[in-house]
Design a protein around this motif. Structure first.
Motif, PDB file in Angstrom:
ATOM      1  N   ASP A  45       0.848  -1.185  -0.102  1.00 38.79           N
ATOM      2  CA  ASP A  45      -0.076  -0.028  -0.209  1.00 38.79           C
ATOM      3  C   ASP A  45       1.028   1.269   0.003  1.00 38.79           C
ATOM      4  O   ASP A  45       2.057   1.123   0.724  1.00 38.79           O
ATOM      5  CB  ASP A  45      -0.966   0.015   1.368  1.00 38.79           C
ATOM      6  N   PRO A  46       0.313   2.216  -0.499  1.00 33.96           N
ATOM      7  CA  PRO A  46       1.189   3.491  -0.581  1.00 33.96           C
ATOM      8  C   PRO A  46       1.428   4.124   0.760  1.00 33.96           C
ATOM      9  O   PRO A  46       2.675   4.478   0.736  1.00 33.96           O
ATOM     10  CB  PRO A  46       0.371   4.541  -1.581  1.00 33.96           C
ATOM     11  N   MET A  75      -9.384  -2.632   4.112  1.00 37.83           N
ATOM     12  CA  MET A  75      -8.943  -1.165   4.592  1.00 37.83           C
ATOM     13  C   MET A  75      -9.168  -0.318   3.258  1.00 37.83           C
ATOM     14  O   MET A  75      -9.817   0.838   3.310  1.00 37.83           O
ATOM     15  CB  MET A  75      -7.405  -1.063   4.785  1.00 37.83           C
ATOM     16  N   THR A  78     -11.758   2.737   2.904  1.00 37.73           N
ATOM     17  CA  THR A  78     -11.332   4.362   2.859  1.00 37.73           C
ATOM     18  C   THR A  78     -12.288   4.797   1.825  1.00 37.73           C
ATOM     19  O   THR A  78     -12.697   6.092   1.815  1.00 37.73           O
ATOM     20  CB  THR A  78      -9.910   4.080   2.202  1.00 37.73           C
ATOM     21  N   GLY A  88      -6.368   9.014  -9.042  1.00 40.78           N
ATOM     22  CA  GLY A  88      -6.061   7.808  -8.793  1.00 40.78           C
ATOM     23  C   GLY A  88      -7.028   6.909  -8.904  1.00 40.78           C
ATOM     24  O   GLY A  88      -7.347   5.560  -8.224  1.00 40.78           O
ATOM     25  N   GLY A  92      -7.147   2.831  -9.327  1.00 42.23           N
ATOM     26  CA  GLY A  92      -6.419   2.505  -8.212  1.00 42.23           C
ATOM     27  C   GLY A  92      -7.373   1.687  -7.442  1.00 42.23           C
ATOM     28  O   GLY A  92      -8.390   1.750  -7.556  1.00 42.23           O
ATOM     29  N   VAL A 105      -8.359   2.146  -4.070  1.00 47.49           N
ATOM     30  CA  VAL A 105      -9.412   3.121  -3.619  1.00 47.49           C
ATOM     31  C   VAL A 105     -10.332   3.900  -4.638  1.00 47.49           C
ATOM     32  O   VAL A 105     -11.623   3.769  -4.634  1.00 47.49           O
ATOM     33  CB  VAL A 105      -8.778   4.130  -2.569  1.00 47.49           C
ATOM     34  N   GLY A 106      -9.550   4.238  -5.681  1.00 48.43           N
ATOM     35  CA  GLY A 106     -10.187   5.348  -6.614  1.00 48.43           C
ATOM     36  C   GLY A 106     -11.174   4.570  -7.431  1.00 48.43           C
ATOM     37  O   GLY A 106     -12.307   5.075  -7.788  1.00 48.43           O
ATOM     38  N   ALA A 147      -6.391   9.098 -14.031  1.00 48.66           N
ATOM     39  CA  ALA A 147      -5.515   8.027 -14.030  1.00 48.66           C
ATOM     40  C   ALA A 147      -4.463   8.253 -14.984  1.00 48.66           C
ATOM     41  O   ALA A 147      -4.122   9.115 -15.975  1.00 48.66           O
ATOM     42  CB  ALA A 147      -6.443   6.789 -14.437  1.00 48.66           C
ATOM     43  N   TYR A 191      -4.075  12.060 -16.980  1.00 43.15           N
ATOM     44  CA  TYR A 191      -3.377  13.397 -16.487  1.00 43.15           C
ATOM     45  C   TYR A 191      -2.044  13.851 -17.181  1.00 43.15           C
ATOM     46  O   TYR A 191      -1.528  14.865 -16.804  1.00 43.15           O
ATOM     47  CB  TYR A 191      -3.261  13.189 -15.028  1.00 43.15           C
ATOM     48  N   ASN A 236      -6.867  11.391  -4.162  1.00 43.52           N
ATOM     49  CA  ASN A 236      -5.589  10.499  -3.855  1.00 43.52           C
ATOM     50  C   ASN A 236      -4.261  10.962  -4.247  1.00 43.52           C
ATOM     51  O   ASN A 236      -3.284  10.406  -3.977  1.00 43.52           O
ATOM     52  CB  ASN A 236      -6.245   9.309  -4.793  1.00 43.52           C
ATOM     53  N   VAL A 237      -4.318  12.123  -4.741  1.00 41.38           N
ATOM     54  CA  VAL A 237      -2.967  12.561  -5.449  1.00 41.38           C
ATOM     55  C   VAL A 237      -2.226  13.813  -4.886  1.00 41.38           C
ATOM     56  O   VAL A 237      -0.900  13.971  -4.743  1.00 41.38           O
ATOM     57  CB  VAL A 237      -3.193  12.412  -6.989  1.00 41.38           C
ATOM     58  N   ILE A 293      -0.383  11.107  -3.196  1.00 41.80           N
ATOM     59  CA  ILE A 293       0.682  10.251  -3.922  1.00 41.80           C
ATOM     60  C   ILE A 293       1.690  10.982  -4.712  1.00 41.80           C
ATOM     61  O   ILE A 293       2.921  10.460  -4.694  1.00 41.80           O
ATOM     62  CB  ILE A 293       0.193   8.921  -4.591  1.00 41.80           C
ATOM     63  N   LEU A 338       3.801  -0.417  -7.733  1.00 39.28           N
ATOM     64  CA  LEU A 338       2.540   0.346  -7.540  1.00 39.28           C
ATOM     65  C   LEU A 338       2.635   1.967  -7.356  1.00 39.28           C
ATOM     66  O   LEU A 338       1.780   2.505  -7.810  1.00 39.28           O
ATOM     67  CB  LEU A 338       2.317  -0.204  -5.653  1.00 39.28           C
TER      68      LEU A 338
HETATM   69  P1  NDP Z   1      -3.578   2.679  -5.745  1.00 38.41           P
HETATM   70  O1  NDP Z   1      -4.022   1.245  -6.218  1.00 38.41           O
HETATM   71  O2  NDP Z   1      -4.417   3.902  -6.224  1.00 38.41           O
HETATM   72  O3  NDP Z   1      -2.125   2.668  -6.303  1.00 38.41           O
HETATM   73  C1  NDP Z   1      -1.575   3.877  -6.355  1.00 38.41           C
HETATM   74  C2  NDP Z   1      -1.630   4.717  -7.791  1.00 38.41           C
HETATM   75  O4  NDP Z   1      -1.144   5.818  -7.666  1.00 38.41           O
HETATM   76  C3  NDP Z   1      -0.763   4.078  -8.820  1.00 38.41           C
HETATM   77  O5  NDP Z   1      -1.425   2.970  -9.345  1.00 38.41           O
HETATM   78  C4  NDP Z   1      -0.877   5.258  -9.822  1.00 38.41           C
HETATM   79  O6  NDP Z   1      -1.751   5.139 -10.810  1.00 38.41           O
HETATM   80  C5  NDP Z   1      -1.149   6.649  -8.849  1.00 38.41           C
HETATM   81  N1  NDP Z   1       0.082   7.436  -8.940  1.00 38.41           N
HETATM   82  C6  NDP Z   1       1.179   7.198  -8.667  1.00 38.41           C
HETATM   83  N2  NDP Z   1       1.919   8.524  -8.714  1.00 38.41           N
HETATM   84  C7  NDP Z   1       1.061   9.426  -9.251  1.00 38.41           C
HETATM   85  C8  NDP Z   1       1.063  10.763  -9.658  1.00 38.41           C
HETATM   86  N3  NDP Z   1       2.502  11.388  -9.339  1.00 38.41           N
HETATM   87  N4  NDP Z   1       0.046  11.497  -9.644  1.00 38.41           N
HETATM   88  C9  NDP Z   1      -1.087  10.706  -9.941  1.00 38.41           C
HETATM   89  N5  NDP Z   1      -1.180   9.418  -9.614  1.00 38.41           N
HETATM   90  C10 NDP Z   1      -0.059   8.941  -9.312  1.00 38.41           C
HETATM   91  O7  NDP Z   1      -3.246   2.784  -4.214  1.00 38.41           O
HETATM   92  P2  NDP Z   1      -4.469   2.982  -3.064  1.00 38.41           P
HETATM   93  O8  NDP Z   1      -5.786   2.714  -3.695  1.00 38.41           O
HETATM   94  O9  NDP Z   1      -4.135   1.896  -1.938  1.00 38.41           O
HETATM   95  O10 NDP Z   1      -4.252   4.263  -2.334  1.00 38.41           O
HETATM   96  C11 NDP Z   1      -4.687   5.548  -3.184  1.00 38.41           C
HETATM   97  C12 NDP Z   1      -4.501   6.701  -2.520  1.00 38.41           C
HETATM   98  O11 NDP Z   1      -5.159   6.663  -1.225  1.00 38.41           O
HETATM   99  C13 NDP Z   1      -2.891   6.904  -1.902  1.00 38.41           C
HETATM  100  O12 NDP Z   1      -2.518   8.396  -2.043  1.00 38.41           O
HETATM  101  C14 NDP Z   1      -3.118   6.486  -0.644  1.00 38.41           C
HETATM  102  O13 NDP Z   1      -2.020   7.003   0.518  1.00 38.41           O
HETATM  103  C15 NDP Z   1      -4.530   6.810  -0.171  1.00 38.41           C
HETATM  104  N6  NDP Z   1      -4.794   5.957   1.035  1.00 38.41           N
HETATM  105  C16 NDP Z   1      -5.414   6.748   2.056  1.00 38.41           C
HETATM  106  C17 NDP Z   1      -6.172   6.191   3.193  1.00 38.41           C
HETATM  107  C18 NDP Z   1      -6.165   7.037   4.293  1.00 38.41           C
HETATM  108  O14 NDP Z   1      -6.958   6.307   5.364  1.00 38.41           O
HETATM  109  N7  NDP Z   1      -6.434   8.457   4.487  1.00 38.41           N
HETATM  110  C19 NDP Z   1      -6.242   4.572   3.060  1.00 38.41           C
HETATM  111  C20 NDP Z   1      -5.809   3.937   1.774  1.00 38.41           C
HETATM  112  C21 NDP Z   1      -5.249   4.845   0.935  1.00 38.41           C
HETATM  113  P3  NDP Z   1      -1.621   5.929 -12.410  1.00 38.41           P
HETATM  114  O15 NDP Z   1      -1.081   5.004 -13.293  1.00 38.41           O
HETATM  115  O16 NDP Z   1      -3.115   6.479 -12.441  1.00 38.41           O
HETATM  116  O17 NDP Z   1      -0.762   7.246 -12.066  1.00 38.41           O
END
Ligand code: NDP
Length: 329
Positions: free
Chosen positions: A44-45, A125, A129, A150, A153, A155-156, A175, A195, A218-219, A243, A316
């Motif tokens: 996870d991120p 989780m 979320t 995002g 992904g 969550v998204g 995405a 994007y 998410n970003v 992220i 990831l």
């Molecule tokens: P994802 O399955 O969405 O994986 C991460 C994705 O982020 C990648 O697949 C990538 O997709 C994208 N990404 C990476 N770098 C960038 C960038 N610079 N700009 C835009 N997109 C980018 O992960 P999760 O679904 O697990 O998590 C998504 C978000 O939710 C994260 O930020 C995470 O930290 C957050 N989160 C927060 C929680 C909370 O409790 N607040 C709980 C769980 C997650 P692409 O190919 O589209 O770039």
């Protein structure tokens, strides 16, 4: 048995050298403990933040100690009356082939109707979320136009689908590739964009010509700035993740237009899923029904073997996954 330890704290983007695979002996089980053979683990991120030595809502990983995180597996030995050998369980000691835990730290899972890895994603989780972020944090109402970044992904992809099911008037996602954009349209998003195709603000204006009421972030960075520019009066932002900046060594400049929040009377609310465990039961019930009725599609990207876990984590954050990234063991 094997485990992955943190060999060094990444500076910027993590590399394979920041991780080390170790073979260790398993200790004897103490009274009340269970031994779980892990069959799948989550990357996870948020784990990136735990690799830094900073105080946060979860303590940092320790150097030369095994990493941890969500995992599922089978109980293969038990010194507890409450958890029998053979039980399938969810727990918090991933990044290793075997885990020893007190019985009250494992949760039994039902794998008769969904795969066990669902408990790391859609029913776990990330699913909570998406659900809590939309309903409780962004206070989604029927007729809202929703934008999620995002969006392909873990969550998204759920945010967009739940928003549709809850009566959003328009669902827009962003995405990182043309394939992901196509997938979002298949999932029922009304509009989606890559994007990388020019300024996010321009793409979002085309995708949401009448503005947005909810932004599920998410970003961070440029995405958040574009959303603030596009939000309607009394719009709401669920600040879930940023992220775009997790691996940067410089502070990010955007959003430069934050003062728009005043006149538009916006709400920007950060949250962590752990604070919404009171919604977990309601969420699981509804999500299970949605899945059974075929109303939610669940995407997953799998990697195989503990050796593959560090690279799965790195990939990831580079967007190699569509839906939840999991590692099967
Ligand atoms: P994802 O399955 O969405 O994986 C991460 C994705 O982020 C990648 O697949 C990538 O997709 C994208 N990404 C990476 N770098 C960038 C960038 N610079 N700009 C835009 N997109 C980018 O992960 P999760 O679904 O697990 O998590 C998504 C978000 O939710 C994260 O930020 C995470 O930290 C957050 N989160 C927060 C929680 C909370 O409790 N607040 C709980 C769980 C997650 P692409 O190919 O589209 O770039």
């Amino acid at each position: 048995t094997r485990q992955v330890v943190l060999a060094s704290r990444p500076q910027g983007w993590p590399t394979g050298d920041d991780f080390r695979l170790e073979t260790v002996d398993l200790p004897e089980l103490a009274d009340g403990q269970v031994l779980v053979r892990n069959t799948a683990m989550s990357v996870d991120p948020y784990m990136r933040g735990r690799m830094n030595d900073v105080k946060s809502y979860v303590p940092p990983f320790q150097l030369d100690q095994p990493l941890d995180g969500a995992a599922v597996g089978e109980v293969v030995a038990s010194r507890s009356d409450s958890v029998p050998v053979g039980a399938r369980v969810l727990h918090g000691l991933g990044w290793r082939e075997h885990a020893i835990l007190p019985a009250d730290r494992v949760t039994a899972i039902d794998t008769s109707r969904v795969s066990e890895t669902a408990y790391l994603g859609v029913l776990g989780m990330p699913g909570l979320t998406a659900y809590a972020g939309l309903t409780a944090v962004a206070e989604l109402r029927e007729g809202d136009a929703v934008f999620v970044s995002g969006a392909a992904g873990a969550v998204g992809s759920l945010v967009g689908q739940i928003a549709r099911l809850m009566g959003a008037s328009r669902v827009v996602g962003s995405a990182g590739s043309p394939d992901k954009v196509r997938r979002l349209l298949d999932l029922g998003f009304d509009a989606a964009f890559d994007y990388h195709d020019g300024p996010v603000a321009d793409r979002l204006r085309e995708a949401a010509p009448d503005g947005i009421d909810v932004y599920f972030d998410n970003v961070g960075g440029e995405h958040l700035e574009a959303a603030i520019g596009r939000l309607n009066v009394q719009g709401r932002v669920a600040m879930c993740g940023a992220i775009a900046q997790y691996n940067s060594t410089e502070p990010t400049p955007a959003p430069r237009n934050l003062a728009l929040a005043i006149g538009k009377q916006l709400t920007l609310r950060g949250f962590i899923a752990g604070s919404y465990s009171h919604l977990a039961e309601e969420f699981r019930g509804r999500m299970t029904e949605w899945i059974a009725a075929g109303e939610i599609s669940v995407d997953e990207t799998r990697r195989e073997g503990l050796d593959a876990a560090p690279q799965a984590f790195i990939d990831l954050m580079r967007g190699a996954n569509t839906g939840k990234m999991v590692v099967t063991l």
